[in-house]
Structures are given as C-alpha cells and as structure tokens.
Design a protein around this motif. Structure first.
Motif: not given
Length: 157
Positions: A34-50
């Motif tokens: 899940x930590x890896x996914x949070x990292x990837x989401x912060x790089x790839x996805x829209x709408x992540x504030x932190x």
C-alpha cells in the motif's frame, strides 16, 4: 493483482473522496505494498493532495525511485536491511529531495502493533510526523472553500 488495475480503483476512490470533502483535498496513506501504491498514485494519478508511505515495498528500486510526485509526499523507512536495502533507501532519498523521508532504527513493520517488529517509539514518532504532514496539506482551506463556508454559516444564522 495487476498494479495497473489497482491504480484504476485508487483513482475512482480519489474521485469519490474529492466529492465528499469540504476542500476537495485527498490524502493517501499506505503500508508495505500500500505504501508503494500511495507513492505511485502520488506520481501517476490526479487529485492526490498528499501521500504518506510506510516502508513502501519497491518504491526505492530504480524504476520507482526516479518517478516525480505531483503532490507532497512523506516516506517512513526502517533501517532493517532484510526487506528494504539501506543502499536503495539512501539512493531514493538522494533522488527525491522534495520527499520528506525518515529512516527509523526499527524493523520492517515497526508500525504494526500485532507484529513482533512493532516499535512503539518509532511508531509514535512516525504517527506524529504523519498527522502533522497530513494536517498541513489537507486541512488548509483554499479561499474558495473558506468563502463557501462563510456563506453557509451566514445562511444558518
């Protein structure tokens, strides 16, 4: 589970969360995969504030370490050499100076109370840092939201 399919699910969750917050701010927090996914989401996805990653499995490996986050990120790593290499953590920290990274004298899984690796002092410090980070990036109301709140409170009076 294919990561690309999981990222679609995370994007859907972000979109839903944005509609259900006062500010539209969405934070992600993950442990291990899940930590890896949070990292990837912060790089790839829209709408992540932190995003916050606890011992994100794989995020310090070369392909993931070179990604560029679109939002503020905090990362917590153990000094435990068995699961995440101290060398790759050092390389990640050097490549990602904008990521607020911390290394704890603890084992992998130091924040999981039910594991033998649980380390109360490291877990407390990581939690304190995480809550401060998320508060800073998610609780600050943009001017538009502040105006909407003030208008709503006047209509209730």
């Amino acid at each position: 589970m294919p990561t690309d399919k999981v990222m679609l699910d995370i994007q859907a969750a972000i979109n839903h969360a944005q509609l259900n917050t006062l500010t539209g701010g969405v934070g992600l927090l993950g442990y291990c995969w899940g930590g890896l996914l949070a990292w990837r989401a912060a790089n790839q996805l829209d709408g992540v504030s932190a995003a916050v990653s606890y011992y994100g499995g794989g995020m310090t490996l070369p392909d993931d370490a070179k990604r560029q986050p679109k939002c503020p990120v905090m990362a917590h790593f153990p000094r435990d050499k068995r699961w995440i290499s101290e060398i790759t953590v050092g390389s990640f920290v050097a490549q990602q100076p904008a990521v607020e990274s911390y290394v704890y004298d603890a084992r992998y899984g130091f924040n999981a109370e039910r594991r033998q690796a649980y380390d109360a002092p490291a877990a407390r410090l990581a939690l304190e840092r995480t809550l401060g980070f998320l508060s800073e990036h998610l609780l600050a109301l943009p001017d538009q939201a502040t105006g909407a709140m003030m208008a709503a409170s006047k209509s209730l009076a």
